[in-house]
Design an enzyme around this catalytic site. Structure first.
Site, PDB file in Angstrom:
ATOM      1  N   ASP A   1       0.814  -1.213   0.000  1.00 41.64           N
ATOM      2  CA  ASP A   1       0.000   0.000   0.000  1.00 41.64           C
ATOM      3  C   ASP A   1       0.846   1.260   0.000  1.00 41.64           C
ATOM      4  O   ASP A   1       2.037   1.226   0.268  1.00 41.64           O
ATOM      5  CB  ASP A   1      -0.875   0.016   1.262  1.00 41.64           C
TER       6      ASP A   1
ATOM      7  N   LYS B   1      -3.662   3.326  -2.425  1.00 42.97           N
ATOM      8  CA  LYS B   1      -4.764   4.275  -2.668  1.00 42.97           C
ATOM      9  C   LYS B   1      -4.371   5.532  -1.931  1.00 42.97           C
ATOM     10  O   LYS B   1      -4.214   5.516  -0.730  1.00 42.97           O
ATOM     11  CB  LYS B   1      -6.083   3.774  -2.076  1.00 42.97           C
TER      12      LYS B   1
ATOM     13  N   MET C   1      -8.017   8.896   9.161  1.00 41.57           N
ATOM     14  CA  MET C   1      -8.514   9.392   7.865  1.00 41.57           C
ATOM     15  C   MET C   1      -9.442  10.589   8.028  1.00 41.57           C
ATOM     16  O   MET C   1     -10.478  10.670   7.362  1.00 41.57           O
ATOM     17  CB  MET C   1      -9.267   8.268   7.120  1.00 41.57           C
TER      18      MET C   1
HETATM   19  C1  LIG Z   1      -6.482   3.459   5.694  1.00 44.71           C
HETATM   20  S1  LIG Z   1      -6.049   3.952   7.320  1.00 44.71           S
HETATM   21  C2  LIG Z   1      -4.971   2.645   7.733  1.00 44.71           C
HETATM   22  C3  LIG Z   1      -4.677   2.556   9.210  1.00 44.71           C
HETATM   23  C4  LIG Z   1      -3.666   1.469   9.513  1.00 44.71           C
HETATM   24  N1  LIG Z   1      -4.196   0.170   9.213  1.00 44.71           N
HETATM   25  C5  LIG Z   1      -3.197   1.527  10.962  1.00 44.71           C
HETATM   26  O1  LIG Z   1      -3.477   0.587  11.729  1.00 44.71           O
HETATM   27  O2  LIG Z   1      -2.538   2.506  11.311  1.00 44.71           O
HETATM   28  C6  LIG Z   1      -4.962   5.291   6.977  1.00 44.71           C
HETATM   29  C7  LIG Z   1      -4.970   6.338   8.078  1.00 44.71           C
HETATM   30  O3  LIG Z   1      -4.150   5.912   9.167  1.00 44.71           O
HETATM   31  C8  LIG Z   1      -3.505   7.030   9.738  1.00 44.71           C
HETATM   32  N2  LIG Z   1      -2.050   6.888   9.537  1.00 44.71           N
HETATM   33  C9  LIG Z   1      -1.417   5.892   8.911  1.00 44.71           C
HETATM   34  N3  LIG Z   1      -0.082   6.079   8.917  1.00 44.71           N
HETATM   35  C10 LIG Z   1       0.129   7.235   9.588  1.00 44.71           C
HETATM   36  C11 LIG Z   1       1.295   7.970   9.930  1.00 44.71           C
HETATM   37  N4  LIG Z   1       2.510   7.549   9.595  1.00 44.71           N
HETATM   38  N5  LIG Z   1       1.133   9.126  10.626  1.00 44.71           N
HETATM   39  C12 LIG Z   1      -0.097   9.567  10.973  1.00 44.71           C
HETATM   40  N6  LIG Z   1      -1.238   8.900  10.680  1.00 44.71           N
HETATM   41  C13 LIG Z   1      -1.120   7.755   9.992  1.00 44.71           C
HETATM   42  C14 LIG Z   1      -4.047   8.260   9.019  1.00 44.71           C
HETATM   43  O4  LIG Z   1      -5.187   8.710   9.693  1.00 44.71           O
HETATM   44  C15 LIG Z   1      -4.403   7.669   7.676  1.00 44.71           C
HETATM   45  O5  LIG Z   1      -5.358   8.466   7.002  1.00 44.71           O
END
Ligand SMILES: C[S@@+](CC[C@H](N)C(=O)[O-])C[C@H]1O[C@@H](n2cnc3c(N)ncnc32)[C@H](O)[C@@H]1O
Length: 241
Positions: free
Chosen positions: A36, A58, A172
């Protein structure tokens, strides 16, 4: 031909060292890796030289490969006898569409395993030295999504969330955080409730900003908050003060 298998592996957020030993071992053995957008790219360097690396990310609603096609690829590659890794940012079971992939794999009778990862909320709070829960001020923790499917309204249970009086983590939520903050206040959450905005955790441009529910729209504008970001709402972010 040997039977293939799919491993849905959590890569952790940002910092490549946050993957588990198990996740890394399985990644090193993979014939195919579907990864991803938010997967730390350094991790791909651990895959075998001849591993097939397929980007299926995405970014903010722009789907390069549809979820349906991702499901098909997982099934196709496993049925070719391959060791397939589906590498996802954070933990695959938190807002990671793992349920859709698991359903497709079950329906196709493909063997699969899940390897958990560090979710963004845990990594963000570790960087900020903030506890997500506290015996003093947060015995409930809610993970919510600020993402709407297409044009659907958000429809979050604001009154219930306020009533829980715990910590709320919005994933998100960059495009909807103002709306979420306004609705929490409308439903009784104090305007001065602290909010930790955690941007690009574990990445070069990491930022941690503390604000309040009422100030959030101004801070978002002023600081140019962009995904990936989390909004951690609650008194834990200020040591329960
Ligand atoms: C599709 S979700 C996936 C979440 C992921 N499965 C997790 O457990 O962190 C994506 C969201 O996770 C958060 N996110 C993921 N990586 C991040 C990072 N390095 N810093 C801040 N927020 C993050 C943000 O809110 C982003 O829009």
């Amino acid at each position: 031909m040997s039977r293939g298998k799919v491993y849905i592996v959590g890569a952790g957020p940002g910092d490549p060292e946050l993957i588990t030993l198990k996740g890394l071992r399985i990644l090193k053995e993979a014939d195919v890796v579907l990864y991803d957008n938010l997967v730390p790219k350094e991790l791909l360097g651990f895959a075998k030289e001849d591993a097939e690396l397929i980007y299926v990310g995405k970014a903010s609603g722009r789907h390069t490969v549809s979820q349906q096609r991702i499901n098909e690829l997982l099934v196709e590659k496993a049925k070719q006898g391959k060791h397939v890794v589906r590498l996802k940012g954070g933990d695959p079971l938190i807002f990671g569409r793992a349920s859709e992939e698991m359903r497709a794999l079950r329906e196709a009778s493909v063997d699969f395993e899940i390897v958990p990862g560090v979710t963004a909320a845990s990594a963000a709070c570790a960087r900020a030295k903030v506890s997500l829960t506290s015996r003093d001020c947060a015995s409930v923790l809610s993970f919510i999504t600020g993402h709407r499917r297409g044009k659907e309204p958000l429809n979050l249970p604001y009154r219930e969330l306020v009533g829980l009086d715990g910590t709320i983590v919005v994933y998100m939520g960059v495009s909807t955080c103002e709306q979420i903050a306004a609705n929490l206040v409308k439903n009784g959450m104090p305007e001065d409730t602290p909010v930790l905005v955690a941007c690009s955790i574990g990445l070069e441009n990491e930022r941690l900003i503390v604000t309040t529910l009422s100030e959030l729209p101004v801070v978002k504008e002023r600081e140019g908050i962009e995904p990936p970001a989390l909004f951690i709402i609650g008194r834990v972010t200020k040591g329960c003060s």
